[in-house]
Motif scaffolding. Structure first.
Motif, mmCIF file in Angstrom:
data_model
loop_
_atom_site.group_PDB
_atom_site.id
_atom_site.type_symbol
_atom_site.label_atom_id
_atom_site.label_comp_id
_atom_site.label_asym_id
_atom_site.label_seq_id
_atom_site.Cartn_x
_atom_site.Cartn_y
_atom_site.Cartn_z
ATOM 1 N N GLU A 235 7.326 1.648 0.197
ATOM 2 C CA GLU A 235 7.007 0.809 -0.970
ATOM 3 C C GLU A 235 5.495 0.676 -1.142
ATOM 4 O OE1 GLU A 235 9.139 -2.810 -0.204
ATOM 5 O OE2 GLU A 235 11.085 -1.862 -0.509
ATOM 6 N N LEU A 236 4.782 0.499 -0.039
ATOM 7 C CA LEU A 236 3.321 0.381 -0.114
ATOM 8 C C LEU A 236 2.685 1.680 -0.626
ATOM 9 C CD1 LEU A 236 2.637 -1.538 3.207
ATOM 10 C CD2 LEU A 236 2.394 -2.450 0.883
ATOM 11 N N ALA B 1 -2.288 -2.738 -0.840
ATOM 12 C CA ALA B 1 -1.239 -1.906 -0.247
ATOM 13 C C ALA B 1 -1.865 -0.823 0.622
ATOM 14 C CB ALA B 1 -0.377 -1.290 -1.337
ATOM 15 N N PHE B 2 -2.959 -0.226 0.138
ATOM 16 C CA PHE B 2 -3.616 0.814 0.925
ATOM 17 C C PHE B 2 -4.213 0.242 2.204
ATOM 18 C CE2 PHE B 2 -7.266 3.464 2.127
ATOM 19 C CZ PHE B 2 -6.602 4.667 2.348
ATOM 20 N N GLU B 3 -4.775 -0.961 2.110
ATOM 21 C CA GLU B 3 -5.342 -1.585 3.302
ATOM 22 C C GLU B 3 -4.268 -1.794 4.363
ATOM 23 O OE1 GLU B 3 -7.712 -5.614 4.716
ATOM 24 O OE2 GLU B 3 -7.438 -5.229 2.571
ATOM 25 N N LEU C 220 -1.474 -0.036 4.641
ATOM 26 C CA LEU C 220 -1.159 1.314 5.138
ATOM 27 C C LEU C 220 -2.222 1.785 6.133
ATOM 28 C CD1 LEU C 220 -0.065 3.226 1.902
ATOM 29 C CD2 LEU C 220 1.369 2.744 3.890
ATOM 30 N N PHE C 221 -3.473 1.541 5.800
ATOM 31 C CA PHE C 221 -4.576 1.976 6.654
ATOM 32 C C PHE C 221 -4.496 1.302 8.017
ATOM 33 C CE2 PHE C 221 -8.789 2.201 8.386
ATOM 34 C CZ PHE C 221 -9.257 3.450 8.000
ATOM 35 N N ARG C 222 -4.289 -0.008 8.016
ATOM 36 C CA ARG C 222 -4.230 -0.737 9.288
ATOM 37 C C ARG C 222 -3.050 -0.287 10.146
ATOM 38 N NH1 ARG C 222 -6.460 -6.800 8.532
ATOM 39 N NH2 ARG C 222 -8.174 -6.226 7.167
ATOM 40 N N TYR C 223 -1.982 0.091 9.506
ATOM 41 C CA TYR C 223 -0.799 0.509 10.254
ATOM 42 C C TYR C 223 -0.947 1.950 10.766
ATOM 43 C CZ TYR C 223 4.095 1.342 11.408
ATOM 44 O OH TYR C 223 5.265 1.637 12.070
ATOM 45 N N TYR C 224 -1.392 2.865 9.877
ATOM 46 C CA TYR C 224 -1.397 4.288 10.234
ATOM 47 C C TYR C 224 -2.687 4.775 10.892
ATOM 48 C CZ TYR C 224 3.053 5.118 8.003
ATOM 49 O OH TYR C 224 4.387 5.105 7.710
ATOM 50 N N ALA C 225 -3.820 4.171 10.599
ATOM 51 C CA ALA C 225 -5.090 4.672 11.137
ATOM 52 C C ALA C 225 -5.077 4.809 12.657
ATOM 53 C CB ALA C 225 -6.253 3.804 10.672
ATOM 54 N N PRO C 226 -4.670 3.771 13.415
ATOM 55 C CA PRO C 226 -4.680 3.959 14.879
ATOM 56 C C PRO C 226 -3.667 5.009 15.343
ATOM 57 C CG PRO C 226 -3.927 1.733 14.280
ATOM 58 C CD PRO C 226 -4.326 2.413 13.027
ATOM 59 N N ARG C 227 -2.553 5.111 14.656
ATOM 60 C CA ARG C 227 -1.534 6.102 15.039
ATOM 61 C C ARG C 227 -2.033 7.531 14.761
ATOM 62 N NH1 ARG C 227 0.618 1.413 13.876
ATOM 63 N NH2 ARG C 227 2.557 0.711 14.856
ATOM 64 N N ILE C 228 -2.671 7.695 13.625
ATOM 65 C CA ILE C 228 -3.209 9.015 13.278
ATOM 66 C C ILE C 228 -4.346 9.380 14.230
ATOM 67 C CG2 ILE C 228 -4.458 10.308 11.506
ATOM 68 C CD1 ILE C 228 -2.799 8.714 9.439
ATOM 69 N N LYS C 229 -5.189 8.424 14.544
ATOM 70 C CA LYS C 229 -6.303 8.686 15.470
ATOM 71 C C LYS C 229 -5.756 9.117 16.836
ATOM 72 C CE LYS C 229 -10.511 6.649 17.302
ATOM 73 N NZ LYS C 229 -11.364 5.479 17.352
ATOM 74 N N ALA C 230 -4.717 8.447 17.302
ATOM 75 C CA ALA C 230 -4.102 8.823 18.577
ATOM 76 C C ALA C 230 -3.501 10.229 18.487
ATOM 77 C CB ALA C 230 -3.038 7.804 18.966
ATOM 78 N N TRP D 177 -5.048 8.311 0.055
ATOM 79 C CA TRP D 177 -5.483 7.534 -1.113
ATOM 80 C C TRP D 177 -5.488 8.403 -2.376
ATOM 81 C CZ3 TRP D 177 -6.132 2.842 -2.971
ATOM 82 C CH2 TRP D 177 -6.937 2.643 -4.098
ATOM 83 N N LYS D 178 -6.052 9.608 -2.259
ATOM 84 C CA LYS D 178 -6.191 10.476 -3.426
ATOM 85 C C LYS D 178 -4.858 11.081 -3.875
ATOM 86 C CE LYS D 178 -10.961 11.935 -2.626
ATOM 87 N NZ LYS D 178 -11.832 13.084 -2.298
ATOM 88 N N LYS D 179 -3.966 11.365 -2.930
ATOM 89 C CA LYS D 179 -2.734 12.085 -3.251
ATOM 90 C C LYS D 179 -1.491 11.197 -3.281
ATOM 91 C CE LYS D 179 -4.437 16.361 -1.227
ATOM 92 N NZ LYS D 179 -4.161 17.450 -0.294
#
Length: 189
Positions: A15-16, A28-30, A32-42, A65-67
């Motif tokens: 939904e976000l 909504a992006f913020e 998403l960022f807080r949730y996925y950023a650490p997972r993607i970095k790992a 964000w762009k896509k």
């Protein structure tokens, strides 16, 4: 954001992501960022390579964000879509690292040096002597040599083209070489 069971997290993230795609919803992006950023970095740090996991995570989230408008919830979960972007960026970074850099001093790219003037002049004079010697050969001998060396034909192909026995072609070539040696001096090959 509080931890949600996987099914609810996927639905909430979908939904976000849809909200970001529809109206570029910053809140909504913020989330998403807080949730996925650490997972993607790992995920990126496990991949190895010299590309920074932090940089790749940032690139991934910028691409999200762009896509976001391209995301189709019917084709998969938001996490699958986001991690596909991350995976592709990691592959691109790996390929950039592995691509060899152009070395202008590599001998394969350095042109051959021009021959010295005396060597070039000697070659020019030798070519002139060979040309004059070829012109002095009888026509039948000159023809078989030209077909063999300038047209790259085999002796049997020459024999067929001139409607001659193979032995005659071989004899004419041998006689031509003997005359060339006498006119030029030395071995022409």
């Amino acid at each position: 954001m509080t931890a949600l069971p996987d099914g609810q997290a996927d639905k909430s993230m979908t939904e976000l992501l849809l909200a970001v795609g529809r109206s570029q919803d910053i809140d909504a992006f913020e989330t998403l960022f807080r949730y996925y950023a650490p997972r993607i970095k790992a995920y990126m740090s496990r991949g190895g390579g010299s590309a920074s996991a932090e940089e790749l995570m940032q690139e991934t989230m910028v691409a999200v964000w762009k896509k976001a408008a391209l995301y189709d919830a019917s084709k998969g979960a938001a996490s699958t879509w986001i991690f596909s972007i991350a995976r592709n960026l990691r592959i691109d970074a790996y390929r950039r690292e592995r691509r060899p850099e152009f070395d202008p001093n590599d001998p394969a790219f350095v042109p051959d040096e021009a021959p010295a003037a005396d060597v070039a002049m000697a070659a020019f004079q030798d070519a002139g002597r060979v040309q004059r010697a070829l012109l002095s050969l009888p026509a039948d001998q000159a023809t078989v040599l030209k077909m063999s060396y300038f047209e790259d034909q085999s002796q049997s192909a020459i024999a067929a083209a001139l409607d001659l026995p193979l032995g005659t072609v071989k004899s004419r070539m041998r006689l031509a070489f003997d005359k060339l040696r006498a006119l030029i001096g030395g071995d022409p090959s």
